[in-house]
Scaffold this motif. Structure first.
Motif, PDB file in Angstrom:
ATOM      1  N   ASN A 185      25.591  40.236  47.451  1.00  0.00           N
ATOM      2  CA  ASN A 185      24.984  39.201  48.301  1.00  0.00           C
ATOM      3  C   ASN A 185      25.982  38.098  48.675  1.00  0.00           C
ATOM      4  O   ASN A 185      25.707  36.910  48.559  1.00  0.00           O
ATOM      5  CB  ASN A 185      23.758  38.565  47.613  1.00  0.00           C
ATOM      6  N   GLY A 186      27.166  38.526  49.065  1.00  0.00           N
ATOM      7  CA  GLY A 186      28.174  37.573  49.523  1.00  0.00           C
ATOM      8  C   GLY A 186      28.941  36.861  48.428  1.00  0.00           C
ATOM      9  O   GLY A 186      29.836  36.063  48.709  1.00  0.00           O
ATOM     10  N   LYS A 187      28.612  37.125  47.164  1.00  0.00           N
ATOM     11  CA  LYS A 187      29.318  36.461  46.050  1.00  0.00           C
ATOM     12  C   LYS A 187      30.124  37.494  45.258  1.00  0.00           C
ATOM     13  O   LYS A 187      29.699  38.641  45.109  1.00  0.00           O
ATOM     14  CB  LYS A 187      28.305  35.801  45.106  1.00  0.00           C
ATOM     15  N   ARG A 188      31.262  37.045  44.708  1.00  0.00           N
ATOM     16  CA  ARG A 188      32.070  37.919  43.847  1.00  0.00           C
ATOM     17  C   ARG A 188      31.526  37.856  42.428  1.00  0.00           C
ATOM     18  O   ARG A 188      31.449  36.789  41.832  1.00  0.00           O
ATOM     19  CB  ARG A 188      33.544  37.488  43.852  1.00  0.00           C
ATOM     20  N   LYS A 189      31.111  39.006  41.916  1.00  0.00           N
ATOM     21  CA  LYS A 189      30.556  39.054  40.557  1.00  0.00           C
ATOM     22  C   LYS A 189      31.272  40.141  39.764  1.00  0.00           C
ATOM     23  O   LYS A 189      31.684  41.160  40.311  1.00  0.00           O
ATOM     24  CB  LYS A 189      29.054  39.348  40.612  1.00  0.00           C
ATOM     25  N   LEU A 209      41.860  48.772  43.517  1.00  0.00           N
ATOM     26  CA  LEU A 209      42.710  47.580  43.380  1.00  0.00           C
ATOM     27  C   LEU A 209      42.090  46.377  44.080  1.00  0.00           C
ATOM     28  O   LEU A 209      42.295  45.238  43.674  1.00  0.00           O
ATOM     29  CB  LEU A 209      44.113  47.875  43.926  1.00  0.00           C
ATOM     30  N   ASP A 210      41.287  46.645  45.118  1.00  0.00           N
ATOM     31  CA  ASP A 210      40.609  45.553  45.854  1.00  0.00           C
ATOM     32  C   ASP A 210      39.653  44.772  44.959  1.00  0.00           C
ATOM     33  O   ASP A 210      39.305  43.633  45.259  1.00  0.00           O
ATOM     34  CB  ASP A 210      39.800  46.114  47.035  1.00  0.00           C
ATOM     35  N   ALA A 211      39.219  45.398  43.864  1.00  0.00           N
ATOM     36  CA  ALA A 211      38.278  44.719  42.963  1.00  0.00           C
ATOM     37  C   ALA A 211      38.981  43.673  42.100  1.00  0.00           C
ATOM     38  O   ALA A 211      38.340  42.782  41.553  1.00  0.00           O
ATOM     39  CB  ALA A 211      37.580  45.747  42.069  1.00  0.00           C
TER      40      ALA A 211
END
Length: 311
Positions: A185-189, A209-211
């Motif tokens: 939902n638009g947030k990095r978790k 790697l993008d994570a």
């Protein structure tokens, strides 16, 4: 030390469903509408059975144990979170985030393995950490490069750094700690388990790697992988959402290596990625749609690798 094994422990579900206790930080779980619990369980069993058959057909030794009705254990199909087996005859037991998952730990499973000729010398039990609300969910949280004695761990509510370091000291692994995120939902978790975004095989690693938002951490991990002669095969966050990180390399007949994944994971890969993997070993894929949707876990989570010595 061997990186891969021919023997896999798998738990056949009897009451599989979406686990509301794990859904709080497993963002891969979905509510499957208009399906009765019995239907969901039956679909999961059918997927499980077909998957086991596929592994056995390729010469993988699968020890199947049925779940029991003793407790409500909707996630029992994912045994790799509560137990790991090691070449020196040691078994590790892990502290679990969800209260209802703690009932998955069963002593009789160790007896079954011993009956099958496996030797258990020692049990290292980390489960008392649950009293402090500290968790480390087995080879879901910890990725073991067994050959090079390096352990990778993406920190999350289910992977505590100090307990991970303790594990590494006990088992003589070099710890590599990092943070892996996904967009919710638009947030990095935080991604709840390392093995959702990363897979270590003998000669390659599949990793998102993008994570890893921290560039220094990302560089560090790539460096470790390259220093241990692993080809780095990068996957995207969208592919992680299709469980393309949740794969496991196993040994089949005549020590032939295979990379095991779900059909959804396979379908999400590009032709080039498939070619990169198949340079190293063939792929086994099996449809796990219901298990993935309700359980939020996939092919790798369902397999606990058995490295114990044989009597």
């Amino acid at each position: 030390m061997q990186q891969t094994t021919n023997t896999i422990l798998m738990i056949r579900p009897i009451n599989f469903r979406m686990n509301e206790q794990t859904a709080v930080n497993n963002y891969y779980q979905k509510v499957v509408d208009n399906l009765l619990p019995a239907t969901v369980n039956k679909k999961a069993q059918d997927e499980f059975d077909a998957y086991v058959e596929k592994l056995k057909a390729h010469g993988v030794d699968v020890v199947v144990v049925s779940d029991t009705d003793d407790f409500d254990t909707p996630d029992s199909i994912f045994p790799n979170n509560w137990i790991s087996f090691h070449e020196n005859g040691t078994v590790a037991l892990y502290p679990m985030f969800a209260v209802n998952r703690r009932h998955e730990r069963r002593e009789d499973i160790l007896n079954i393995l011993e009956t099958n000729g496996f030797v258990i010398e020692n049990i290292v039990d980390y489960t008392s950490a649950e009293d402090e609300n500290v968790f480390l969910e087995g080879t879901g949280s910890i990725l073991l490069d067994r050959e090079n004695q390096i352990a990778y761990c993406a920190l999350s509510a289910r992977a505590d750094e100090s307990l991970f370091i303790e594990f590494c000291e006990d088992f003589e692994y070099t710890p590599v700690v990092f943070t892996a995120n996904q967009t919710v939902n638009g947030k990095r978790k935080a991604i709840y388990h390392t093995n959702v975004m990363m897979c270590l095989a003998e000669t390659f690693a599949v990793i998102c790697l993008d994570a890893i938002d921290d560039k220094k951490e990302r560089k560090q991990i790539v460096k470790h992988l390259q220093q241990t002669n692993k080809e780095v095969i990068a996957i995207t966050e969208a592919q992680v959402n299709n469980f393309a990180g949740n794969m496991l390399q196993v040994k089949g007949e005549n020590n032939q290596l295979y990379l095991v994944m779900s059909q959804a994971a396979y379908n999400s890969l590009t032709p080039n990625q498939i070619k990169q993997i198949e340079k190293h070993c063939p792929i086994i894929s099996s449809s796990l749609d219901t298990i993935e949707a309700c359980g939020g876990g996939s092919a790798r989570c369902m397999m606990a690798e058995v490295f114990l010595p044989k009597a």
